[in-house]
Structure formats: C-alpha cells, structure tokens
Design a protein around this motif. Structure first.
Motif, short mmCIF file in Angstrom:
data_model
loop_
_atom_site.label_atom_id
_atom_site.label_comp_id
_atom_site.label_asym_id
_atom_site.label_seq_id
_atom_site.Cartn_x
_atom_site.Cartn_y
_atom_site.Cartn_z
N ALA A 630 51.23 44.89 37.06
CA ALA A 630 50.09 45.53 36.39
C ALA A 630 48.79 45.19 37.10
CB ALA A 630 50.04 45.09 34.94
N THR A 631 48.66 43.92 37.54
CA THR A 631 47.44 43.52 38.25
C THR A 631 47.31 44.27 39.57
OG1 THR A 631 47.65 41.33 37.25
CG2 THR A 631 46.19 41.54 39.15
N SER A 635 44.34 46.93 40.63
CA SER A 635 43.50 46.76 41.82
C SER A 635 43.59 47.97 42.73
CB SER A 635 43.93 45.50 42.57
OG SER A 635 43.78 44.35 41.77
N VAL A 636 44.84 48.49 42.93
CA VAL A 636 45.00 49.67 43.79
C VAL A 636 44.31 50.87 43.18
CG1 VAL A 636 46.70 51.26 44.73
CG2 VAL A 636 47.13 48.80 44.84
N THR A 637 44.45 51.03 41.86
CA THR A 637 43.79 52.16 41.19
C THR A 637 42.27 52.08 41.36
OG1 THR A 637 45.58 52.24 39.56
CG2 THR A 637 43.51 53.33 38.98
N GLU A 641 39.68 54.76 43.43
CA GLU A 641 38.70 55.47 42.62
C GLU A 641 37.59 56.02 43.54
OE1 GLU A 641 37.18 57.41 39.77
OE2 GLU A 641 38.83 56.04 39.23
N THR A 642 37.44 57.34 43.64
CA THR A 642 36.47 57.96 44.55
C THR A 642 35.06 57.99 43.97
OG1 THR A 642 37.03 60.14 43.66
CG2 THR A 642 38.24 59.39 45.62
N GLY A 643 34.95 57.83 42.69
CA GLY A 643 33.64 57.94 42.07
C GLY A 643 32.85 56.64 42.10
N THR A 656 42.51 40.69 48.01
CA THR A 656 43.00 39.32 47.82
C THR A 656 43.86 39.22 46.56
OG1 THR A 656 41.03 38.43 48.94
CG2 THR A 656 42.30 36.93 47.53
N THR A 657 43.40 39.90 45.49
CA THR A 657 44.18 39.91 44.25
C THR A 657 45.54 40.54 44.48
OG1 THR A 657 42.18 40.02 42.91
CG2 THR A 657 44.25 40.73 41.87
N ILE A 658 45.54 41.66 45.22
CA ILE A 658 46.83 42.32 45.51
C ILE A 658 47.74 41.40 46.30
CG2 ILE A 658 47.90 44.22 46.80
CD1 ILE A 658 45.39 45.90 46.10
N ARG A 659 47.16 40.69 47.30
CA ARG A 659 47.99 39.78 48.11
C ARG A 659 48.54 38.63 47.25
NH1 ARG A 659 44.75 35.92 51.79
NH2 ARG A 659 44.48 35.08 49.67
N ASP A 660 47.68 38.01 46.42
CA ASP A 660 48.12 36.87 45.61
C ASP A 660 49.19 37.28 44.60
OD1 ASP A 660 46.33 35.34 47.00
OD2 ASP A 660 44.78 35.37 45.43
N GLU A 661 48.96 38.43 43.96
CA GLU A 661 49.94 38.87 42.97
C GLU A 661 51.25 39.29 43.63
OE1 GLU A 661 49.73 38.58 39.73
OE2 GLU A 661 47.78 37.64 40.01
#
Length: 851
Positions: A630-631, A635-637, A641-643, A656-661
């Motif tokens: 979910a994390t 983060s990817v979402t 996000e283009t806006g 970094t969050t994506i890598r750690d998770e």
C-alpha cells in the motif's frame, strides 16, 4: 496449645456463581451474633455488589510484594495471626502466592491460621481440585495450574455448595457482574459455554454428594450403627455369569430407574477360582450392566451369601436382587442355600428373588483333566518306567539273590512308585503301586510264583503297601501337577506383567520380548503377530524356530483386529491356557487399536497445524505484506500525479520510501520462503571454515540503520568455525533484529563471542523485558508474538527460522536471562577443528516462530 480452628469452604462450579458474596454474607451474620470477624483477604474482581457487601467488616491490611518490577497485593499472614480474630474470611483458597511469600500456596497459609485456633471461611472453585485436573481439561480444554490437594478440602468441617444454574451464570455474565464488557464475548465463547457450565455444575454436585456419603459412613462407623439408613436408594444385583442372567440385570435396572436409584452389580469370585476361567456369559453381562448405567464390582469370597450381604451393606444399599437358585435339592441339602442365608441375615435390606429361564450351570469338569498340566513327554517317561522299569527292578532283585525280607522289598517298590509319581503324576503312580503289589506277591511272597499268601502278616504287609503306595503316589502326583501349574502360571503372570508395563507392547523391541514371553509361557514352537496388507501378510513380531508366513501355517490363530492376527504353532493348550491367552490377545488388541488411534490423532494434529499455519499466513499476508504494498502504491500514485509539481527533494523522498518498502517486502517474502523450506525439509547445508567476525559483520551490514544500535565484541583471534556462512548470517541477522526491536530506546544490543568448553558461544544480548520461562517454547511456534505491545513488524518467523537453520547445521540455540534484565540468545558453534563432513544435508524440524 490452642484448639485448632474450623474450616468452612464455599464451593462453586465456576467463577461468578456467588461464592465470595455468600462468604461475606455469612461473615456479616456471624458479626451480628457478636463474633469477632475480620477479612484476611477478599478479591472482589471489581464487582460493585461484592465491594459494597464488605461494608463494615474489618479488613486486615494487605502485604505489598515486588516481583519482576511490579507490585502485587497478597494476604499478610503475619498480620492475620497477630490480629487473632475469631473468624477470618479468606478468598480463593487455591491461589498461588507471589514469590517471596512465606508459603507457595494460600491453602498453606490457611493451614497455619487454623493451627492458631482461628476459624476460616474460604472459597474454592471445583476446577482447582487436584484429582479433577484431567477431567476439567477434558471438559474445558484448559489446564488448571492452580490446584489444591483434595485432602485439604476433605478435612474441612463444612463444605457448602454455592449452586447456580447455567442460565443464571450466563445472565450474570451478560449483565457484567462477572467480567468487564470487553471480556464477556470471549468468556461465553470459551470457558463459559453452556455445555461446559452444565458439566462443571454436575461435577461439583457429584463431588459434594460423595463427601456427604463419606461423612455419613464415618458417622455410622463412629457410633456403631450397623443397620441401613435409606438416605438414598441403591440397588445391588448379584451377577453369576450364568445363562439367563441378563434378565436379572434388566429387572434390577428397571427397579433402579423407577426408584431413581444407583445400580451396582457384583460378581462373587471364590478364592479357589482366582485362576479359573470366567463363566462364558460374565463379560456380556458386565457390558450390559454398564450400558444400563450400573457399576460393576468383583468381590472374593467362598460364601456367596455372606459376601453379597457384606458388599450390599458396605455400599449402604437398600435393595438386593438375586436370581433363584439353580442348584438341585441334593446340592442345596449338601452345600446349603445362599438365598436362605441372605434372607435370614438381610435385616432392613429388601431382598428380591427373581426367577428366570435358563439351564443349570454344568458341573465343573476340572477333575476330568487330572494330570493334564504335566507334559505328555513326562507322562510317557513315567509309563515306560512303570511298565518296563518295575520288571527290570524285579529282575535285578532276583539276580542279586540276597535274602531280603518282604518289607524291604516293598520299601524298594514304594520308592520306585514315588519316583514315577514325581515324574508322571497320579495315574502312572497308581499303576506302579498295583504292579509292585503283584510282583512282590508273585516273586517274593511264600509260596513264590503263586498268588497264594500263606502268612497273614505278609498279606497285611502287601495290602498296607498298596494302600500307602497309592495314597502317597496320588499326593506326590498332585503336588507335581500343582508345581507344574504354578510354574506355568508364574511364567504367564510375568509375561502379562511385562506386557502391562510396556507403553506399546506390540511394536519394536518390546514386541519381540512379548512374543518370546508368549512362546515360552505356553511351550509353543513358534508364535507371531501378523498384519494383512495389500501386498500380503506383514510380520509385526515373531519368535520360535519356524517362520509363520501366513495364518494358514499355524495350528491356532486368534483374531486381534480386522487385519491383525496372533498365530501360534504346536502348543498343547488347556482351557486355562486359552483363558490367559485371551488376556494376552485383549492387551495386544488394545495396543493395536491405540496405535491406530495415535496415528489418526497425529494426522488430525497435522491437519490442525496446517490449518493454523494457513490462517496465520493469511493474517500475515493481509497485513504485513499489504502494508508495504500500500505504501509503494501510494508513493507511485503520487509520483504519477500530473497535477502536482513535486520538488526534487519530495521526489527523492517518494523513491526512498518505495525502495525501503520494497526491501521490507523482500525480507517478508524471503522469510515466508525460508519457513516453507523449513517445513518441507528442503534446506541444504554447505559447511565451510569461516571467521566468526566476518560472519557477524556481514550479517549486520544487511540490517542497514538497525546495525547502528549494536555493539560488537568478537575477538579477531577466535578460531574459525565450521558452519554454513549464508545460513548463519541470516540467523544472526534475525536474532539481532529481534533483540533491537525489544530493547528500550537508546540501549544497544551486544553481540559477543567466546570459547567455552571446546565450542564457541555467540551471544546476542538485549536489555528488554525478558521472556518468561513457561513461554520460551511458545516462541518457536509459527506466527506467534508473545506480546501485543511489540511493534507489528515482520510475520513472526525470525526466531523460528533461526532455530530451524541451527538445527539443520547441528547447532544449539539457547535462551538465557541477562543479569540485570533482558534476554541472551546463545548460539553454540563448532570450531573448525571439530568439523564433521562437508556439504552435509539435514532436514529441518517443523517448529518455526518469532517472539
């Protein structure tokens, strides 16, 4: 010396029936009668009604005891003894005192208070009685750790049952009068299920009723009261094992049912029949009695009437049911009638004589088998000696030619007859006596070689000889037969005792010993236990010279189960032998059935364990795996996000969050895979000589920031160890990560190593709360956490995988208390010089878990 105080116990079937409330009410009543009453200890469990009922009763101050950093309230024994009230109210008699108290158990405190002359009112639940511990477990599935010896409660001067129906307990529970609201649902779904409460209530009522019976029996004994008191209807039925006896048992059962009485059946076994075969219908009648709700007893006695009356009066029975005599008039005249004696001496006992259809029991044919206990070989030798040895003895006496007196000749023949009796038993001895009489008359009595006897003195000597020879021969023969029977019975008894002492008498080494015992006890050429399989017959155990490959090769076979047979070859079995052999077969049958039940239980246990692991795994997947996913998704979402215009720092934080998770997810998946390998035994161990310092550093390097909280104290000069570096690194990483998780913030974990008694001990030490001794085995159960306060990280497999890997490598994982608080995990490693084999492969055990 002070008079010992009186003990009054308020007994309940379950928590919440109102024992403490009843005790406090009695305390107020005694206080109103101007008795000196004080509360030694009352545990209200937060119940408002109980707290309010304490009222103006004096409360003795409690003792404050510290244990493992916590403070506990306990009864102050010294304060109660110093206060010396007339009556002390002490709750929870089975309570276990906090370590540091004067006694381990509260009932020991109560004993001391009673010795001081203080009366005690106390409370107790039925599940705390030691003798009922296994019964309570069967009912509730809960093992009671706080128990009290039954004798302590039996010595109470008064036991008062505080009874409440199952519906009443459930209503009190729902009203919050027993447990707080958050515990009600769990209690009703487990210990307080309706069936449990009904069973516990019946158990409490039954146990209390038995104590009333004991008190009544003591009173009658003390006051010498022999007549019956009809306090409760009890029906005793005499069981003879004769045809038609089932009618008698059913009639007695109907009487008991109409009178709402207890039913007991008794079989009188004569002392001379202890080794005799049971009547053929006895086993069926015993089963029928138990099916009808009766209890079966056996009493030894030669006088049936006296034994029946003694048993009935001992049981305080009110009715005795016996069958009409099946003896003939002649037998009754010669031996007497038990029924007449029962009627004459029954007193207040009601005696029912029931006539029933059935043939008379056949008379014993035991005398027809005189000598049957002596082997055929010995009997043949005796007959040869009688028919051939005596003529040879006569020829020797004639050849010697000395003038021996007739009485000396007769003594020689008498000795020969005794020797023959000792070898072959009665009939060869009788034949030898008659033959000796005839030969002495023909060859040695004047006039010789005629049957005429001239001298009356010689006639008297010959007649006396034959009477003495026959009599002594019979006695010696009987002694020989009984000696043989005793030797055989002893061998059979030893075999039965050896079988009874074995946990599994059918399989393994014990099976071979059992079969050898059977073969020797019954003088068989061969014996075996065979089991039918799809491929043919399988031998479970065998003994003897011949191999019995199928039951068809046996002279006798006994079916144990549908597919198991006891086969015997060439044994001369008497009726008594067959009875004992049936006892062997019954024991073997029970063992075979037990083994099948144990196998089924193991399969069921494996299925339960599989279901538990599946449930735990689903729980882990639903939380521990979905959380990092979910994390990552969030983060990817956000990045997609283009806006929103993310700054470089924000983008770096998301990555970094994506890598750690992802690393966290990789570790969780890796642990699940390791657990699967442990369960299936698919872990391969490749031993190498490695430096322990390098292994520890490599393990810590993979932990990232966690390694900053670890102090390493591993000397460089330690010998290299023989281990699998990959597996030991993961073990160290799991243990260190677990230790850091439990250590207080700012307190480092220490990793140290040293050479101890020829092995290298690697210690991972933390300063956490420690692990209770009774929960250390639980740590290694799959997906277990010992505390809900632990941060929810991982799926609870670290310690379990570590134990599994170390077991596979032949190393130990020990748990020790850290001085000053905390836990030390100790890994015992082998120095390289103690290495065994390289590229070793070992299966791993089933147990896996994390603290």
């Amino acid at each position: 010396m002070a008079k010992k105080g009186r003990l009054r116990v308020f007994l309940g079937a379950a928590p919440g029936v109102g024992k403490t409330y009843a005790m406090l009410e009695e305390g107020h009543r005694l206080q109103s009668e101007e008795h000196d009453v004080a509360i030694g200890f009352v545990e209200p469990h937060g119940r408002r009604d109980t707290i309010a009922l304490i009222g103006d009763l004096e409360v003795t101050p409690r003792a404050q005891l510290n244990h493992r950093g916590s403070t506990f309230d306990e009864m102050d024994l010294e304060a109660v003894l110093q206060r010396q009230p007339e009556v002390a109210l002490i709750d929870e008699l089975a309570h276990t005192n906090v370590p540091g108290s004067r006694h381990d158990k509260r009932w020991q405190d109560v004993e001391l208070i009673l010795e001081a002359g203080i009366d005690v009112l106390t409370t107790l639940n039925i599940q705390h009685l030691e003798s009922l511990n296994d019964v309570i477990y069967d009912i509730t599935g809960v093992t009671q750790r706080e128990t009290i010896p039954d004798e302590m409660v039996r010595r109470a001067n008064q036991i008062e049952l505080v009874d409440l129906t199952q519906e009443g307990i459930t209503e009190r529970m729902a009203a919050g009068k027993i447990y707080p609201p958050e515990r009600i649902d769990a209690a009703l779904a487990n210990y307080f299920r309706p069936g449990n409460l009904d069973a516990l209530r019946e158990l409490a009522l039954s146990w209390t009723a038995d104590r009333v019976d004991e008190a009544l029996a003591r009173y009658r004994e003390i006051h010498g009261i022999a007549e019956l008191w009809e306090t409760k209807e009890r029906v005793v039925v005499a069981i003879a094992g004769a045809p038609g006896g089932d009618t008698l048992i059913r009639r007695a059962a109907r009487m008991a049912m109409r009178a709402r009485a207890e039913l007991a059946g008794v079989f009188i076994r004569p002392t001379h029949g202890l080794a005799a075969e049971d009547p053929p219908e006895l086993a069926e009648q015993k089963d029928l009695l138990e099916q009808l709700g009766g209890r079966y007893y056996e009493v030894v006695g030669d006088d049936v009437g006296v034994a029946l009356l003694a048993f009935a009066k001992g049981e305080n029975a009110t009715q005795l049911v016996v069958g009409a005599s099946r003896r003939s008039r002649l037998e009754e005249w010669l031996q007497g009638s038990p029924i007449d004696k029962i009627i004459r001496e029954s007193g207040a006992l009601d005696v029912h004589i029931i006539s029933y259809e059935g043939p008379r029991r056949p008379r014993s044919r035991r005398r027809a088998h005189v000598g049957a206990s002596i082997s055929l070989r010995r009997q043949l030798i005796a007959w040869v000696m009688a028919l051939g040895g005596l003529p040879l003895l006569t020829w020797l006496l004639l050849s010697i030619g000395t003038d021996l007196a007739l009485h000396n000749i007769l003594l020689i023949y008498l000795v020969a007859a005794l020797i023959i009796a000792a070898i072959g038993g009665i009939w060869p001895a009788v034949a030898a006596a008659v033959a000796g009489f005839l030969m002495a008359n023909w060859f040695f009595t004047p006039p010789v070689r005629t049957w005429t006897i001239a001298d009356p003195a010689n006639l008297f000597s010959l007649v006396s000889f034959v009477i003495v020879a026959v009599t002594v021969g019979i006695l010696v023969g009987m002694s020989t037969r009984r000696s043989t029977e005793a030797h055989k019975a002893r061998a059979q008894a030893e075999a039965l005792a050896a079988m009874a002492s074995q946990t599994h008498p059918v399989f393994g080494v014990a099976a071979e010993g059992l079969i050898h015992s059977i073969r020797e006890a019954f003088a068989l050429r061969a014996a075996a236990i065979r089991r039918r399989t799809d491929e043919g017959w399988e031998t479970l155990a065998r003994a003897g010279e011949e191999y019995l490959s199928t039951p068809d090769q046996a002279t006798e076979s006994i079916e144990l189960t549908d597919d198991t047979v006891l086969v015997l070859r060439d044994g001369k079995l008497t009726a008594d032998d067959r009875r004992v052999l049936r006892a062997f077969a019954a024991q073997i049958r029970k063992a075979v059935e037990r083994e099948a039940l144990e196998a089924e239980a193991k399969r069921a246990e494996a299925m339960v364990e599989t279901d538990r692991l599946r449930t735990a795994l689903l729980g882990a997947v639903s939380h521990d795996l979905r959380t990092p996913l979910a994390t990552i998704k969030a983060s990817v979402t956000s990045l997609l996000e283009t806006g929103v215009a993310w700054s470089p720092e924000q983008t770096h934080a998301f990555l970094t969050t994506i890598r750690d998770e992802a690393e966290r997810l990789n570790r969780l998946v890796g642990q699940l895979l390791d657990a699967s390998r442990v369960q299936t035994g698919g872990v391969h161990v490749f031993f190498q000589e490695v430096s322990l310092e390098q292994v520890v550093n490599a393990a810590l390097a993979g932990l990232g920031p966690v390694a900053e909280q670890v102090d390493v104290e591993v000397a460089e000069d330690l010998p290299q160890v023989q281990t699998d570096p990959t597996l030991i690194e993961r073990v160290i990483a799991n243990l260190v990560e677990n230790a850091v998780r439990w250590s207080p913030p700012g307190t480092p974990v220490t990793v140290s190593a040293g050479l101890v008694s020829g092995r290298i001990d690697l210690r991972i030490t933390d300063r956490g709360p420690g692990i209770p001794h009774d929960r250390r085995d639980e740590m290694f159960q799959p997906f277990q956490r010992l505390s809900d306060t632990q941060p929810r990280e991982g799926v609870g497999l670290g310690l379990a995988i570590s134990r599994g890997f170390l077991d596979a490598m032949g190393n130990e994982l020990l748990i020790e208390d850290t001085p000053g608080g905390g836990t030390s995990m100790v890994i015992g490693l082998k120095p390289a010089r103690a290495a065994q084999t390289n590229d070793d492969v070992r299966p791993l055990p089933k147990a896996i878990d994390d603290r």
